[in-house]
Motif scaffolding. Sequence first.
Motif, PDB file in Angstrom:
ATOM      1  N   ILE A 266       0.871  -1.185   0.000  1.00 42.52           N
ATOM      2  CA  ILE A 266       0.000   0.000   0.000  1.00 42.52           C
ATOM      3  C   ILE A 266       0.903   1.228   0.000  1.00 42.52           C
ATOM      4  CG2 ILE A 266      -1.767   1.283   1.267  1.00 42.52           C
ATOM      5  CD1 ILE A 266      -2.697  -1.399   2.430  1.00 42.52           C
ATOM      6  N   PHE A 267       0.842   2.036  -1.066  1.00 44.13           N
ATOM      7  CA  PHE A 267       1.717   3.203  -1.187  1.00 44.13           C
ATOM      8  C   PHE A 267       1.347   4.263  -0.147  1.00 44.13           C
ATOM      9  CE2 PHE A 267       1.929   2.260  -6.016  1.00 44.13           C
ATOM     10  CZ  PHE A 267       2.871   1.259  -5.786  1.00 44.13           C
ATOM     11  N   ASN A 268       2.367   4.926   0.359  1.00 43.03           N
ATOM     12  CA  ASN A 268       2.094   6.029   1.282  1.00 43.03           C
ATOM     13  C   ASN A 268       1.758   7.303   0.501  1.00 43.03           C
ATOM     14  OD1 ASN A 268       4.532   7.136   0.400  1.00 43.03           O
ATOM     15  ND2 ASN A 268       5.677   6.486   2.217  1.00 43.03           N
ATOM     16  N   GLU A 269       1.442   8.346   1.225  1.00 42.60           N
ATOM     17  CA  GLU A 269       0.991   9.588   0.584  1.00 42.60           C
ATOM     18  C   GLU A 269       2.088  10.216  -0.267  1.00 42.60           C
ATOM     19  OE1 GLU A 269      -0.539  12.230   3.495  1.00 42.60           O
ATOM     20  OE2 GLU A 269      -2.224  10.927   4.081  1.00 42.60           O
ATOM     21  N   ILE A 270       3.331  10.085   0.182  1.00 42.04           N
ATOM     22  CA  ILE A 270       4.444  10.690  -0.573  1.00 42.04           C
ATOM     23  C   ILE A 270       4.577  10.014  -1.929  1.00 42.04           C
ATOM     24  CG2 ILE A 270       6.942  11.019  -0.605  1.00 42.04           C
ATOM     25  CD1 ILE A 270       6.842  11.200   2.450  1.00 42.04           C
ATOM     26  N   THR A 271       4.511   8.687  -1.933  1.00 34.45           N
ATOM     27  CA  THR A 271       4.615   7.942  -3.192  1.00 34.45           C
ATOM     28  C   THR A 271       3.481   8.325  -4.134  1.00 34.45           C
ATOM     29  OG1 THR A 271       5.661   6.074  -2.066  1.00 34.45           O
ATOM     30  CG2 THR A 271       4.631   5.622  -4.201  1.00 34.45           C
ATOM     31  N   GLN A 272       2.268   8.360  -3.606  1.00 29.96           N
ATOM     32  CA  GLN A 272       1.127   8.692  -4.456  1.00 29.96           C
ATOM     33  C   GLN A 272       1.223  10.115  -5.002  1.00 29.96           C
ATOM     34  OE1 GLN A 272      -2.147   7.685  -1.791  1.00 29.96           O
ATOM     35  NE2 GLN A 272      -2.525   5.811  -2.973  1.00 29.96           N
ATOM     36  N   LYS A 273       1.711  11.040  -4.178  1.00 27.04           N
ATOM     37  CA  LYS A 273       1.864  12.438  -4.615  1.00 27.04           C
ATOM     38  C   LYS A 273       2.887  12.534  -5.748  1.00 27.04           C
ATOM     39  CE  LYS A 273       2.946  17.042  -2.765  1.00 27.04           C
ATOM     40  NZ  LYS A 273       4.127  17.329  -3.616  1.00 27.04           N
ATOM     41  N   GLN A 274       4.003  11.839  -5.588  1.00 25.28           N
ATOM     42  CA  GLN A 274       5.046  11.898  -6.608  1.00 25.28           C
ATOM     43  C   GLN A 274       4.576  11.245  -7.913  1.00 25.28           C
ATOM     44  OE1 GLN A 274       8.382  10.042  -4.629  1.00 25.28           O
ATOM     45  NE2 GLN A 274       9.181  12.003  -3.887  1.00 25.28           N
ATOM     46  N   LEU A 275       3.874  10.114  -7.803  1.00 27.30           N
ATOM     47  CA  LEU A 275       3.374   9.453  -9.014  1.00 27.30           C
ATOM     48  C   LEU A 275       2.357  10.331  -9.735  1.00 27.30           C
ATOM     49  CD1 LEU A 275       2.921   5.749  -7.802  1.00 27.30           C
ATOM     50  CD2 LEU A 275       4.620   6.610  -9.426  1.00 27.30           C
ATOM     51  N   LYS A 276       1.550  11.031  -8.961  1.00 27.28           N
ATOM     52  CA  LYS A 276       0.549  11.919  -9.564  1.00 27.28           C
ATOM     53  C   LYS A 276       1.221  13.044 -10.337  1.00 27.28           C
ATOM     54  CE  LYS A 276      -3.819  14.167  -8.409  1.00 27.28           C
ATOM     55  NZ  LYS A 276      -4.785  14.492  -7.320  1.00 27.28           N
ATOM     56  N   GLU A 277       2.361  13.501  -9.809  1.00 27.64           N
ATOM     57  CA  GLU A 277       3.105  14.563 -10.478  1.00 27.64           C
ATOM     58  C   GLU A 277       3.842  14.037 -11.710  1.00 27.64           C
ATOM     59  OE1 GLU A 277       5.642  15.939  -7.401  1.00 27.64           O
ATOM     60  OE2 GLU A 277       4.080  17.123  -6.375  1.00 27.64           O
ATOM     61  N   GLN A 278       4.275  12.780 -11.654  1.00 25.14           N
ATOM     62  CA  GLN A 278       5.107  12.217 -12.726  1.00 25.14           C
ATOM     63  C   GLN A 278       4.291  11.662 -13.889  1.00 25.14           C
ATOM     64  OE1 GLN A 278       7.073   9.410 -10.217  1.00 25.14           O
ATOM     65  NE2 GLN A 278       8.788  10.770  -9.700  1.00 25.14           N
ATOM     66  N   LEU A 279       3.096  11.167 -13.600  1.00 24.28           N
ATOM     67  CA  LEU A 279       2.306  10.454 -14.609  1.00 24.28           C
ATOM     68  C   LEU A 279       1.074  11.262 -15.010  1.00 24.28           C
ATOM     69  CD1 LEU A 279       2.478   6.868 -13.038  1.00 24.28           C
ATOM     70  CD2 LEU A 279       3.826   7.759 -14.958  1.00 24.28           C
ATOM     71  N   PRO A 280       0.509  10.995 -16.168  1.00 27.49           N
ATOM     72  CA  PRO A 280      -0.695  11.729 -16.608  1.00 27.49           C
ATOM     73  C   PRO A 280      -1.899  11.415 -15.732  1.00 27.49           C
ATOM     74  CG  PRO A 280      -0.179   9.922 -18.109  1.00 27.49           C
ATOM     75  CD  PRO A 280       0.992  10.044 -17.184  1.00 27.49           C
ATOM     76  N   ASP A 281      -2.915  12.263 -15.817  1.00 25.95           N
ATOM     77  CA  ASP A 281      -4.092  12.135 -14.964  1.00 25.95           C
ATOM     78  C   ASP A 281      -4.811  10.809 -15.171  1.00 25.95           C
ATOM     79  OD1 ASP A 281      -3.572  14.624 -13.982  1.00 25.95           O
ATOM     80  OD2 ASP A 281      -5.015  15.665 -15.289  1.00 25.95           O
ATOM     81  N   PHE A 282      -4.738  10.257 -16.363  1.00 23.82           N
ATOM     82  CA  PHE A 282      -5.473   9.020 -16.651  1.00 23.82           C
ATOM     83  C   PHE A 282      -4.676   7.763 -16.276  1.00 23.82           C
ATOM     84  CE2 PHE A 282      -3.612  10.913 -20.454  1.00 23.82           C
ATOM     85  CZ  PHE A 282      -2.739   9.930 -20.895  1.00 23.82           C
ATOM     86  N   ALA A 283      -3.496   7.943 -15.726  1.00 20.21           N
ATOM     87  CA  ALA A 283      -2.717   6.792 -15.260  1.00 20.21           C
ATOM     88  C   ALA A 283      -3.269   6.309 -13.918  1.00 20.21           C
ATOM     89  CB  ALA A 283      -1.250   7.162 -15.110  1.00 20.21           C
ATOM     90  N   SER A 284      -3.020   5.046 -13.603  1.00 15.64           N
ATOM     91  CA  SER A 284      -3.407   4.490 -12.307  1.00 15.64           C
ATOM     92  C   SER A 284      -2.201   4.552 -11.377  1.00 15.64           C
ATOM     93  CB  SER A 284      -3.865   3.033 -12.457  1.00 15.64           C
ATOM     94  OG  SER A 284      -4.072   2.458 -11.190  1.00 15.64           O
ATOM     95  N   ILE A 285      -2.329   5.326 -10.307  1.00 17.67           N
ATOM     96  CA  ILE A 285      -1.185   5.511  -9.409  1.00 17.67           C
ATOM     97  C   ILE A 285      -1.296   4.659  -8.147  1.00 17.67           C
ATOM     98  CG2 ILE A 285      -0.714   7.833 -10.260  1.00 17.67           C
ATOM     99  CD1 ILE A 285      -2.101   8.901  -7.711  1.00 17.67           C
ATOM    100  N   ASP A 286      -2.389   3.906  -8.038  1.00 22.16           N
ATOM    101  CA  ASP A 286      -2.461   2.926  -6.959  1.00 22.16           C
ATOM    102  C   ASP A 286      -1.741   1.659  -7.416  1.00 22.16           C
ATOM    103  OD1 ASP A 286      -3.917   4.450  -5.121  1.00 22.16           O
ATOM    104  OD2 ASP A 286      -5.799   4.021  -6.170  1.00 22.16           O
ATOM    105  N   ASN A 287      -1.511   0.788  -6.486  1.00 17.42           N
ATOM    106  CA  ASN A 287      -0.840  -0.478  -6.784  1.00 17.42           C
ATOM    107  C   ASN A 287      -1.888  -1.504  -7.207  1.00 17.42           C
ATOM    108  OD1 ASN A 287       1.168  -2.398  -6.956  1.00 17.42           O
ATOM    109  ND2 ASN A 287       1.362  -2.692  -4.743  1.00 17.42           N
ATOM    110  N   PRO A 288      -1.870  -2.057  -8.425  1.00 18.90           N
ATOM    111  CA  PRO A 288      -0.803  -2.007  -9.435  1.00 18.90           C
ATOM    112  C   PRO A 288      -0.786  -0.690 -10.207  1.00 18.90           C
ATOM    113  CG  PRO A 288      -2.637  -3.280 -10.279  1.00 18.90           C
ATOM    114  CD  PRO A 288      -2.976  -2.944  -8.846  1.00 18.90           C
ATOM    115  N   VAL A 289       0.408  -0.279 -10.586  1.00 19.77           N
ATOM    116  CA  VAL A 289       0.582   0.975 -11.306  1.00 19.77           C
ATOM    117  C   VAL A 289       0.488   0.720 -12.809  1.00 19.77           C
ATOM    118  CG1 VAL A 289       2.170   2.858 -11.822  1.00 19.77           C
ATOM    119  CG2 VAL A 289       2.030   1.937  -9.494  1.00 19.77           C
ATOM    120  N   ASP A 290      -0.430   1.445 -13.453  1.00 18.97           N
ATOM    121  CA  ASP A 290      -0.520   1.445 -14.916  1.00 18.97           C
ATOM    122  C   ASP A 290      -0.102   2.830 -15.385  1.00 18.97           C
ATOM    123  OD1 ASP A 290      -1.139   1.346 -17.591  1.00 18.97           O
ATOM    124  OD2 ASP A 290      -3.309   1.413 -17.297  1.00 18.97           O
TER     125      ASP A 290
END
Length: 711
Positions: free
Chosen positions: A334-358
């Motif tokens: 289960i990703f923590n808030e920091i991981t989710q924040k960074q993935l949201k910044e790195q990936l497009p809005d339509f990407a899945s940033i929860d685990n599994p990551v698409d």
Amino acid sequence: MKEFSDLSRLISPKSIALIGASDRPQSVGGRTLENLTKHSQFKGDLYLINPSKSLINEMACLPSVSLITGELDLAIIAVKAEQVLQVLQECADRHTKFAIILTSGFGETGEDGKVVEAKMLEIARSSGMRIYGPNCPGLNNINAQLGMTFSPAWKIDQMPGPIGLATQGGGMGRTILQAMARGIGTGLWCSSGNEVDLEVSDFIHYMATADDIKVIVTNLEGIRNGQRFIEACQHAARHGKPIVALKIGKSEYGIKAAQSHTAAISGTAEVNSAVFKELGVIEVDDIDELIDTAALLARSQPTGKEKLAVFCYSGGTAALAADKIGSAELELAIFNEITQKQLKEQLPDFASIDNPVDTTGIVLTNPEIGYEALKTVALDPDVGAILYPIPFDYGEITNQAAQSAVRLQKEIAKPLVMVWMSDKPGDGFPVLAQSGLVPARSVGNAVKALKNFIEYGKWRSEYKGEWHPLILNTDFNKNNKIRSSSNNLTEYKAKEILKQASISVPKSIVVSDSKSAAQAFTQYGFKKAVMKIVSATITHKSDIGGVRLGISSPEEASKVFDQMIDAVTKNAPSNIIDGVMLEEMLEESFVEVVIGIHKDPVFGHICTVGLGGIAIELFKDVSRRLLPLDASRARKMINETESSKLLSGFRGKPKYDTEAFVQTLVKLSDFISVHPEIHELEINPLAVCLDGKGVVALDAVLNIEVGGNNE
């Protein structure tokens, strides 16, 4: 048991005699000579032996090994089968340390060949020379670039590495060796053939302390000596070396094929699996699983607590990976808030940033984003390993994705498990292979490897090196044996012996006529009784009318006696009947379980527990352990079965006396530790009463060895 020999002069000899050396390139002696001289880096003394040659390939040739002066570490024997015994004796007479017999045509061909092998073993035992083979492809010390083999593939299969390989068959070993194409090197391959002397266990024992070996891999067709195998595996465990094993011979077809191949004893699959589990040996089902598991263990040491992250640029593939992980009963991080924040910044809005990551296809157009997002996932504190499937080949784009994975693995300690799913290797697959990431070929295979990896970590965390199986204990009091004129004991006598082990049994008496049955019912004060035929030769008594329940009066006991004798005499006329047993009937609530202990011919006494009555045959919900048992091991054994839920108060039902069940297993284990002549003991059922009320053995079968090894 014979001690393990130091095999260092077999693995890395300083002097070798090739007996049967030849100038014919396609012969066994010719190929072996070519491998030793052209494709190896052997720096020691090499002697060529052939009585019909004085010179082979411009090298001097002697007529006999007896003419060699000085020490001889190893003789490689490549002569005809009928010449092998004479050559072996000559080697033994001049104090040769080891002999590799490449020649086939011995135990694998039948009884005549086994007779010759027995003579080989006599030579080994009387001289101290150790024999490798016969019927083997030789020995490959790849880390030292030394090929003591006739295989034409030696010159191309030389990728050194951390895997130590011990096999009985040559072909399967070569298959594992050629996993070098996926980036995993094998440092040492010992293929023991018919094992007239040295066995796979000897090579496992050697590899346990070999500095250049991290993981031991073995392919087994049979285990000849259970004691040596256990000792070797425990030696490896003490030195932190995982063992990955593929055991052939689980089906009748496999058993037959294994026996015809190397004349090995295949063993019972369920017992072998139970022993592997006890010893921390990771059992796999096929070559892919073996290679993927060994490669992962060679890269990283598991803790057993790893949670997984899935990283992928295909939504369907990410979902498949998550599904496989769930089916394997593994856990997604289960990703923590920091991981989710960074993935949201790195990936497009339509990407899945929860685990599994698409990540979607953006990583294919911008590899740097793919690298940064993968690193973010890997650095999450809840992530213990990352599964990264690459579902297709996109040429340079997937090449860059592979390079990003290689770059990240160099920066993190957590294992990055790559999957190359496409049948087109493209440019990306070799990038992963050459970096040592050893890509799996399917998501399912990768998840199997991860499960094995994590389960081994759990086993290591609970490992206690001081435990020794009963088969290794030879300190028995031979004057304390159970005395019997026959192997099979009646149920009544079996229960009398159970009393000696402090196991509770119902109050009972054996009677010989209907009048005595009525008298006994009154004398013993039975409210309700069970009546059973007493015969050492009848096991399934109820099938022939030999069991009646709920006897409630003396008159009924008398009547049932006559009926039972008539029924058994009619249905089983050839059996000896010793009478009828009246036994107090247990009327309180209980759960039926079964305890079975039998002496396996390879590994010694094995205990099996499961749901009692006919349910054990129907559901096969059992757990097995080698003896001896302590309370901790017995409790784990019980808890492994699904039926243990019935004991713990399933769906509002009352709890039953699990602790008494545990103590019963320990008592039986202790009893057999001083009575190894017990060949088989089955309590079916053992009644586990309500919590605090103990257990009662309602039926028992006991078989002992009369005479045998313990006289």
